[in-house]
Scaffold this motif. Structure first.
Motif, mmCIF file in Angstrom:
data_model
loop_
_atom_site.group_PDB
_atom_site.id
_atom_site.type_symbol
_atom_site.label_atom_id
_atom_site.label_comp_id
_atom_site.label_asym_id
_atom_site.label_seq_id
_atom_site.Cartn_x
_atom_site.Cartn_y
_atom_site.Cartn_z
ATOM 1 N N MET A 62 0.840 -1.181 0.000
ATOM 2 C CA MET A 62 0.000 0.000 0.000
ATOM 3 C C MET A 62 0.889 1.250 0.000
ATOM 4 S SD MET A 62 -2.808 1.284 2.851
ATOM 5 C CE MET A 62 -3.456 -0.344 3.006
ATOM 6 N N LYS A 63 0.528 2.191 -0.836
ATOM 7 C CA LYS A 63 1.297 3.437 -0.917
ATOM 8 C C LYS A 63 0.951 4.359 0.243
ATOM 9 C CE LYS A 63 1.689 3.291 -5.895
ATOM 10 N NZ LYS A 63 1.395 3.966 -7.157
ATOM 11 N N LYS A 64 1.924 5.110 0.675
ATOM 12 C CA LYS A 64 1.721 6.063 1.766
ATOM 13 C C LYS A 64 0.941 7.282 1.268
ATOM 14 C CE LYS A 64 5.744 4.673 4.379
ATOM 15 N NZ LYS A 64 5.092 3.964 5.445
ATOM 16 N N GLY A 65 0.327 7.975 2.203
ATOM 17 C CA GLY A 65 -0.380 9.213 1.905
ATOM 18 C C GLY A 65 0.379 10.381 2.519
ATOM 19 N N TYR A 66 0.397 11.496 1.831
ATOM 20 C CA TYR A 66 1.100 12.685 2.316
ATOM 21 C C TYR A 66 0.145 13.872 2.365
ATOM 22 C CZ TYR A 66 5.195 9.864 1.859
ATOM 23 O OH TYR A 66 6.102 8.855 2.022
ATOM 24 N N TRP A 67 0.098 14.488 3.522
ATOM 25 C CA TRP A 67 -0.728 15.661 3.792
ATOM 26 C C TRP A 67 0.223 16.847 3.654
ATOM 27 C CZ3 TRP A 67 -4.809 15.414 8.069
ATOM 28 C CH2 TRP A 67 -5.132 16.670 8.582
ATOM 29 N N ILE A 68 -0.055 17.720 2.712
ATOM 30 C CA ILE A 68 0.828 18.846 2.432
ATOM 31 C C ILE A 68 0.032 20.142 2.589
ATOM 32 C CG2 ILE A 68 2.323 19.954 0.721
ATOM 33 C CD1 ILE A 68 2.486 17.094 -0.588
ATOM 34 N N ALA A 69 0.505 21.006 3.452
ATOM 35 C CA ALA A 69 -0.169 22.285 3.677
ATOM 36 C C ALA A 69 0.830 23.413 3.502
ATOM 37 C CB ALA A 69 -0.764 22.340 5.085
ATOM 38 N N GLU A 93 3.330 12.434 6.898
ATOM 39 C CA GLU A 93 3.222 11.125 6.261
ATOM 40 C C GLU A 93 2.217 10.252 7.012
ATOM 41 O OE1 GLU A 93 6.578 8.263 4.617
ATOM 42 O OE2 GLU A 93 6.405 8.114 6.807
ATOM 43 N N PHE A 94 1.377 9.563 6.255
ATOM 44 C CA PHE A 94 0.425 8.597 6.797
ATOM 45 C C PHE A 94 0.656 7.255 6.111
ATOM 46 C CE2 PHE A 94 -1.569 12.589 7.756
ATOM 47 C CZ PHE A 94 -2.279 12.378 8.930
ATOM 48 N N ASP A 95 0.173 6.193 6.698
ATOM 49 C CA ASP A 95 0.324 4.870 6.098
ATOM 50 C C ASP A 95 -0.435 4.748 4.784
ATOM 51 O OD1 ASP A 95 2.042 3.988 8.067
ATOM 52 O OD2 ASP A 95 0.459 3.063 9.259
ATOM 53 N N SER A 96 -1.447 5.591 4.580
ATOM 54 C CA SER A 96 -2.236 5.549 3.343
ATOM 55 C C SER A 96 -2.957 6.877 3.148
ATOM 56 C CB SER A 96 -3.271 4.421 3.410
ATOM 57 O OG SER A 96 -4.245 4.711 4.405
ATOM 58 N N VAL A 97 -3.435 7.086 1.931
ATOM 59 C CA VAL A 97 -4.268 8.259 1.645
ATOM 60 C C VAL A 97 -5.532 8.200 2.482
ATOM 61 C CG1 VAL A 97 -5.713 9.320 -0.135
ATOM 62 C CG2 VAL A 97 -3.357 8.717 -0.659
ATOM 63 N N ASP A 98 -6.126 7.006 2.586
ATOM 64 C CA ASP A 98 -7.353 6.860 3.376
ATOM 65 C C ASP A 98 -7.142 7.278 4.827
ATOM 66 O OD1 ASP A 98 -8.827 5.991 1.188
ATOM 67 O OD2 ASP A 98 -8.584 3.866 1.671
ATOM 68 N N ALA A 99 -5.998 6.910 5.411
ATOM 69 C CA ALA A 99 -5.715 7.291 6.802
ATOM 70 C C ALA A 99 -5.606 8.807 6.938
ATOM 71 C CB ALA A 99 -4.435 6.618 7.289
ATOM 72 N N PRO A 127 -2.033 16.429 18.326
ATOM 73 C CA PRO A 127 -2.529 15.165 18.868
ATOM 74 C C PRO A 127 -3.529 14.463 17.936
ATOM 75 C CG PRO A 127 -2.528 16.841 20.568
ATOM 76 C CD PRO A 127 -2.220 17.534 19.270
ATOM 77 N N ALA A 128 -4.374 15.238 17.252
ATOM 78 C CA ALA A 128 -5.355 14.635 16.335
ATOM 79 C C ALA A 128 -4.644 13.935 15.175
ATOM 80 C CB ALA A 128 -6.306 15.708 15.807
ATOM 81 N N ILE A 129 -3.614 14.555 14.658
ATOM 82 C CA ILE A 129 -2.867 13.973 13.544
ATOM 83 C C ILE A 129 -2.091 12.747 14.019
ATOM 84 C CG2 ILE A 129 -0.915 14.420 11.996
ATOM 85 C CD1 ILE A 129 -2.103 17.325 11.755
ATOM 86 N N LYS A 130 -1.471 12.849 15.172
ATOM 87 C CA LYS A 130 -0.736 11.713 15.735
ATOM 88 C C LYS A 130 -1.685 10.538 15.990
ATOM 89 C CE LYS A 130 3.242 12.274 18.255
ATOM 90 N NZ LYS A 130 4.021 12.715 19.409
ATOM 91 N N GLU A 131 -2.852 10.837 16.509
ATOM 92 C CA GLU A 131 -3.867 9.813 16.778
ATOM 93 C C GLU A 131 -4.266 9.088 15.485
ATOM 94 O OE1 GLU A 131 -8.499 10.344 17.682
ATOM 95 O OE2 GLU A 131 -7.210 11.006 19.347
ATOM 96 N N GLY A 132 -4.253 9.807 14.368
ATOM 97 C CA GLY A 132 -4.582 9.224 13.074
ATOM 98 C C GLY A 132 -3.409 8.512 12.407
ATOM 99 N N GLY A 133 -2.275 8.474 13.079
ATOM 100 C CA GLY A 133 -1.101 7.789 12.541
ATOM 101 C C GLY A 133 -0.161 8.686 11.756
ATOM 102 N N GLY A 134 -0.382 9.989 11.787
ATOM 103 C CA GLY A 134 0.460 10.921 11.034
ATOM 104 C C GLY A 134 1.827 11.119 11.662
ATOM 105 N N ARG A 135 2.836 11.230 10.812
ATOM 106 C CA ARG A 135 4.213 11.473 11.239
ATOM 107 C C ARG A 135 4.705 12.749 10.561
ATOM 108 N NH1 ARG A 135 2.988 6.487 10.183
ATOM 109 N NH2 ARG A 135 3.665 6.547 8.019
ATOM 110 N N MET A 136 5.035 13.732 11.373
ATOM 111 C CA MET A 136 5.490 15.025 10.871
ATOM 112 C C MET A 136 6.853 14.861 10.205
ATOM 113 S SD MET A 136 4.492 18.261 10.871
ATOM 114 C CE MET A 136 3.242 18.173 12.143
ATOM 115 N N LEU A 137 6.950 15.249 8.937
ATOM 116 C CA LEU A 137 8.218 15.188 8.213
ATOM 117 C C LEU A 137 8.825 16.569 8.017
ATOM 118 C CD1 LEU A 137 7.352 12.619 5.383
ATOM 119 C CD2 LEU A 137 8.403 12.174 7.613
#
Length: 97
Positions: A1-8, A59-65, A28-38
């Motif tokens: 599965m490809k990772k998902g990236y949240w870019i702001a 970075e997230f484990d997936s786009v869906d996450a 905390p909300a992003i961390k709770e969702g599995g997000g890792r700050m890059l």
């Protein structure tokens, strides 16, 4: 599965206090969702038509996450706190292999 990236990117910060409150709640909300700050901060350099704007990459484990985290009740509280405090461009993209 490809990772998902949240870019702001933050085009304008209009209220620093609202941004601080957003960061306090969003982390905390992003961390709770599995997000890792890059990436979080101002560019070291910009080229071509690049803009010098605060940039965040998570970075997230997936786009869906990533989408699920954005739509979560805890992240919605962070967005409510930010309300009008910044003009941003936020996108979620799929990583490459």
């Amino acid at each position: 599965m490809k990772k998902g990236y949240w870019i702001a990117t933050y085009q304008k910060i209009l209220d620093g206090r609202k941004l601080e409150e957003y960061v306090t709640l969003a982390g905390p909300a992003i961390k709770e969702g599995g997000g890792r700050m890059l990436v979080r901060g101002m560019p070291a350099a910009t080229f071509e038509d690049g803009l010098s704007e605060r940039t965040v990459v998570i970075e997230f484990d997936s786009v869906d996450a990533a989408i699920k985290t954005h739509n979560s009740s805890s992240y919605k509280k962070a967005l409510k706190a930010l309300n009008g405090g910044a003009v941003r461009d936020l996108r979620i993209v799929e990583g490459t292999d």
